[in-house]
Design a protein around this motif. Structure first.
Motif, PDB file in Angstrom:
ATOM      1  N   TYR A   1       0.886  -1.151   0.189  1.00  0.00           N
ATOM      2  CA  TYR A   1      -0.159  -0.178  -0.014  1.00  0.00           C
ATOM      3  C   TYR A   1       0.951   1.213   0.013  1.00  0.00           C
ATOM      4  CZ  TYR A   1       0.564   0.036   5.163  1.00  0.00           C
ATOM      5  OH  TYR A   1       0.914   0.094   6.394  1.00  0.00           O
ATOM      6  N   TRP A   2       2.292   1.106   0.318  1.00  0.00           N
ATOM      7  CA  TRP A   2       3.078   2.101   0.349  1.00  0.00           C
ATOM      8  C   TRP A   2       3.125   2.649  -1.174  1.00  0.00           C
ATOM      9  CZ3 TRP A   2       6.835   4.183   4.372  1.00  0.00           C
ATOM     10  CH2 TRP A   2       6.479   3.885   5.838  1.00  0.00           C
ATOM     11  N   GLY A   3       3.510   1.548  -1.947  1.00  0.00           N
ATOM     12  CA  GLY A   3       3.654   1.680  -3.527  1.00  0.00           C
ATOM     13  C   GLY A   3       2.333   2.447  -4.215  1.00  0.00           C
ATOM     14  N   ILE A   4       1.112   1.746  -3.736  1.00  0.00           N
ATOM     15  CA  ILE A   4       0.029   2.219  -4.193  1.00  0.00           C
ATOM     16  C   ILE A   4      -0.321   3.790  -3.821  1.00  0.00           C
ATOM     17  CG2 ILE A   4      -2.631   2.088  -3.933  1.00  0.00           C
ATOM     18  CD1 ILE A   4      -1.971  -0.999  -3.684  1.00  0.00           C
ATOM     19  N   CYS A   5       0.087   4.179  -2.735  1.00  0.00           N
ATOM     20  CA  CYS A   5       0.023   5.538  -2.500  1.00  0.00           C
ATOM     21  C   CYS A   5       1.119   6.370  -3.130  1.00  0.00           C
ATOM     22  CB  CYS A   5       0.209   5.640  -0.779  1.00  0.00           C
ATOM     23  SG  CYS A   5      -0.993   5.169   0.179  1.00  0.00           S
ATOM     24  N   GLY A   6       2.056   5.765  -3.367  1.00  0.00           N
ATOM     25  CA  GLY A   6       2.853   6.547  -4.347  1.00  0.00           C
ATOM     26  C   GLY A   6       2.681   6.685  -5.256  1.00  0.00           C
ATOM     27  N   GLY A   7       2.006   5.861  -6.018  1.00  0.00           N
ATOM     28  CA  GLY A   7       1.454   5.836  -7.717  1.00  0.00           C
ATOM     29  C   GLY A   7       0.450   6.789  -7.502  1.00  0.00           C
ATOM     30  N   ILE A   8      -0.498   7.000  -6.475  1.00  0.00           N
ATOM     31  CA  ILE A   8      -1.514   7.715  -6.479  1.00  0.00           C
ATOM     32  C   ILE A   8      -0.816   9.376  -6.412  1.00  0.00           C
ATOM     33  CG2 ILE A   8      -3.713   8.849  -5.079  1.00  0.00           C
ATOM     34  CD1 ILE A   8      -4.041   5.856  -4.277  1.00  0.00           C
ATOM     35  N   ALA A   9       0.096   9.216  -5.603  1.00  0.00           N
ATOM     36  CA  ALA A   9       0.767  10.881  -5.366  1.00  0.00           C
ATOM     37  C   ALA A   9       1.383  11.119  -6.690  1.00  0.00           C
ATOM     38  CB  ALA A   9       1.785  10.761  -4.172  1.00  0.00           C
ATOM     39  N   LEU A  10       1.997  10.316  -7.517  1.00  0.00           N
ATOM     40  CA  LEU A  10       2.640  10.816  -8.669  1.00  0.00           C
ATOM     41  C   LEU A  10       1.535  10.962  -9.659  1.00  0.00           C
ATOM     42  CD1 LEU A  10       5.289   8.061  -8.938  1.00  0.00           C
ATOM     43  CD2 LEU A  10       5.673  10.239  -8.706  1.00  0.00           C
ATOM     44  N   ALA A  11       0.154  10.364  -9.685  1.00  0.00           N
ATOM     45  CA  ALA A  11      -0.840  11.045 -10.575  1.00  0.00           C
ATOM     46  C   ALA A  11      -1.123  12.179 -10.292  1.00  0.00           C
ATOM     47  CB  ALA A  11      -1.894   9.766 -10.336  1.00  0.00           C
ATOM     48  N   ILE A  12      -1.288  12.605  -9.088  1.00  0.00           N
ATOM     49  CA  ILE A  12      -1.628  13.780  -8.516  1.00  0.00           C
ATOM     50  C   ILE A  12      -0.665  14.747  -8.972  1.00  0.00           C
ATOM     51  CG2 ILE A  12      -1.949  15.506  -6.607  1.00  0.00           C
ATOM     52  CD1 ILE A  12      -3.359  12.816  -5.022  1.00  0.00           C
ATOM     53  N   TYR A  13       0.496  14.566  -8.811  1.00  0.00           N
ATOM     54  CA  TYR A  13       1.677  15.384  -9.485  1.00  0.00           C
ATOM     55  C   TYR A  13       1.439  15.844 -11.033  1.00  0.00           C
ATOM     56  CZ  TYR A  13       5.722  15.730 -12.543  1.00  0.00           C
ATOM     57  OH  TYR A  13       6.672  15.763 -13.566  1.00  0.00           O
ATOM     58  N   GLY A  14       0.994  14.624 -11.811  1.00  0.00           N
ATOM     59  CA  GLY A  14       0.923  15.085 -13.184  1.00  0.00           C
ATOM     60  C   GLY A  14      -0.451  15.929 -13.306  1.00  0.00           C
ATOM     61  N   ILE A  15      -1.294  15.743 -12.592  1.00  0.00           N
ATOM     62  CA  ILE A  15      -2.626  16.685 -12.613  1.00  0.00           C
ATOM     63  C   ILE A  15      -2.133  18.191 -12.335  1.00  0.00           C
ATOM     64  CG2 ILE A  15      -4.847  17.311 -11.588  1.00  0.00           C
ATOM     65  CD1 ILE A  15      -5.140  14.023 -11.224  1.00  0.00           C
ATOM     66  N   ILE A  16      -1.398  18.339 -11.080  1.00  0.00           N
ATOM     67  CA  ILE A  16      -0.969  19.526 -10.610  1.00  0.00           C
ATOM     68  C   ILE A  16      -0.296  20.352 -11.771  1.00  0.00           C
ATOM     69  CG2 ILE A  16       0.388  20.679  -9.021  1.00  0.00           C
ATOM     70  CD1 ILE A  16      -0.300  18.540  -6.881  1.00  0.00           C
ATOM     71  N   ALA A  17       0.539  19.763 -12.500  1.00  0.00           N
ATOM     72  CA  ALA A  17       1.321  20.418 -13.483  1.00  0.00           C
ATOM     73  C   ALA A  17       0.460  20.839 -14.484  1.00  0.00           C
ATOM     74  CB  ALA A  17       2.361  19.394 -14.115  1.00  0.00           C
ATOM     75  N   THR A  18      -0.751  20.265 -14.897  1.00  0.00           N
ATOM     76  CA  THR A  18      -1.462  21.038 -15.864  1.00  0.00           C
ATOM     77  C   THR A  18      -2.098  22.209 -15.483  1.00  0.00           C
ATOM     78  OG1 THR A  18      -3.562  19.814 -15.054  1.00  0.00           O
ATOM     79  CG2 THR A  18      -2.095  18.715 -16.731  1.00  0.00           C
ATOM     80  N   LEU A  19      -2.181  22.570 -14.199  1.00  0.00           N
ATOM     81  CA  LEU A  19      -2.746  23.971 -13.851  1.00  0.00           C
ATOM     82  C   LEU A  19      -1.773  24.994 -14.038  1.00  0.00           C
ATOM     83  CD1 LEU A  19      -3.873  22.573 -10.394  1.00  0.00           C
ATOM     84  CD2 LEU A  19      -5.175  22.742 -12.325  1.00  0.00           C
ATOM     85  N   GLN A  20      -0.470  24.896 -14.513  1.00  0.00           N
ATOM     86  CA  GLN A  20       0.222  26.087 -14.791  1.00  0.00           C
ATOM     87  C   GLN A  20      -0.423  26.826 -16.234  1.00  0.00           C
ATOM     88  OE1 GLN A  20       2.841  27.234 -13.389  1.00  0.00           O
ATOM     89  NE2 GLN A  20       3.809  25.560 -12.125  1.00  0.00           N
ATOM     90  N   PRO A  21      -0.038  27.869 -16.325  1.00  0.00           N
ATOM     91  CA  PRO A  21      -0.610  28.843 -17.542  1.00  0.00           C
ATOM     92  C   PRO A  21       0.164  28.489 -18.630  1.00  0.00           C
ATOM     93  CG  PRO A  21       0.319  30.194 -15.740  1.00  0.00           C
ATOM     94  CD  PRO A  21       0.280  28.858 -15.178  1.00  0.00           C
ATOM     95  N   ALA A  22       1.254  28.246 -18.858  1.00  0.00           N
ATOM     96  CA  ALA A  22       2.466  28.147 -19.823  1.00  0.00           C
ATOM     97  C   ALA A  22       1.857  26.788 -20.457  1.00  0.00           C
ATOM     98  CB  ALA A  22       3.666  28.332 -19.157  1.00  0.00           C
ATOM     99  N   ASN A  23       2.682  26.581 -21.825  1.00  0.00           N
ATOM    100  CA  ASN A  23       2.750  25.510 -22.433  1.00  0.00           C
ATOM    101  C   ASN A  23       3.305  24.315 -22.005  1.00  0.00           C
ATOM    102  OD1 ASN A  23       5.360  25.174 -23.617  1.00  0.00           O
ATOM    103  ND2 ASN A  23       4.919  27.048 -24.557  1.00  0.00           N
ATOM    104  N   PHE A  24       3.244  23.254 -22.190  1.00  0.00           N
ATOM    105  CA  PHE A  24       3.618  21.941 -21.752  1.00  0.00           C
ATOM    106  C   PHE A  24       5.272  22.033 -21.666  1.00  0.00           C
ATOM    107  CE2 PHE A  24       5.310  17.826 -22.036  1.00  0.00           C
ATOM    108  CZ  PHE A  24       4.593  16.930 -21.101  1.00  0.00           C
ATOM    109  N   GLY A  25       5.843  22.240 -22.880  1.00  0.00           N
ATOM    110  CA  GLY A  25       7.132  22.079 -22.842  1.00  0.00           C
ATOM    111  C   GLY A  25       8.063  23.153 -21.858  1.00  0.00           C
ATOM    112  N   ARG A  26       7.366  24.403 -21.938  1.00  0.00           N
ATOM    113  CA  ARG A  26       8.101  25.446 -20.992  1.00  0.00           C
ATOM    114  C   ARG A  26       7.979  24.929 -19.434  1.00  0.00           C
ATOM    115  NH1 ARG A  26       6.150  30.527 -23.063  1.00  0.00           N
ATOM    116  NH2 ARG A  26       7.899  30.194 -24.496  1.00  0.00           N
ATOM    117  N   VAL A  27       6.613  24.554 -19.374  1.00  0.00           N
ATOM    118  CA  VAL A  27       6.217  23.983 -17.729  1.00  0.00           C
ATOM    119  C   VAL A  27       7.515  22.985 -17.301  1.00  0.00           C
ATOM    120  CG1 VAL A  27       4.783  23.052 -16.527  1.00  0.00           C
ATOM    121  CG2 VAL A  27       4.095  24.780 -17.667  1.00  0.00           C
ATOM    122  N   TYR A  28       7.147  21.937 -18.094  1.00  0.00           N
ATOM    123  CA  TYR A  28       8.363  20.985 -17.627  1.00  0.00           C
ATOM    124  C   TYR A  28       9.665  21.160 -17.785  1.00  0.00           C
ATOM    125  CZ  TYR A  28       4.544  17.594 -16.938  1.00  0.00           C
ATOM    126  OH  TYR A  28       3.357  16.977 -16.229  1.00  0.00           O
ATOM    127  N   ALA A  29      10.035  21.984 -18.702  1.00  0.00           N
ATOM    128  CA  ALA A  29      11.412  22.330 -18.625  1.00  0.00           C
ATOM    129  C   ALA A  29      11.716  23.211 -17.276  1.00  0.00           C
ATOM    130  CB  ALA A  29      11.816  23.279 -19.811  1.00  0.00           C
TER     131      ALA A  29
END
Length: 107
Positions: free
Chosen positions: A33-61
């Motif tokens: 369940y530690w690994g499962i919670c880690g996977g969920i946290a990583l999915a949330i990370y991916g969602i949070i990144a989409t909230l940035q106002p800039a384009n994908f490449g700039r945000v991830y760079a």
């Protein structure tokens, strides 16, 4: 700019926290369940990144620079490995890069 930095910080917390939970599960023998919670946290990370106002490449760079700084702090505070002067120089350079990539005036 403050809102954008806030998103970067939360993305870093979820990415580092998620990766660390998976690390503990696979490398330190913690329950699955530690690994499962880690996977969920990583999915949330991916969602949070989409909230940035800039384009994908700039945000991830730019996020790469934020991640460097946060990983350095994580290693220091969680793993107890203090950064040396070269770590600090590199982290400062990555911060400068983030500021240029995300917040420089565009012509």
């Amino acid at each position: 700019m403050i809102k954008s930095l806030f998103y970067f910080l939360w993305a870093g917390v979820f990415e580092l926290g998620g990766g660390y939970l998976i690390w503990l599960w696979l490398r330190e023998g913690k329950p699955i369940y530690w690994g499962i919670c880690g996977g969920i946290a990583l999915a949330i990370y991916g969602i949070i990144a989409t909230l940035q106002p800039a384009n994908f490449g700039r945000v991830y760079a730019a996020y790469g620079g934020v991640f460097i700084i946060m990983a350095m702090l994580w290693g220091w505070k969680v793993d107890g490995v203090a950064p040396d002067r070269y770590d600090l120089i590199g982290a400062c350079l990555s911060l400068l890069s983030v500021l240029i990539i995300m917040y420089a005036r565009r012509i």
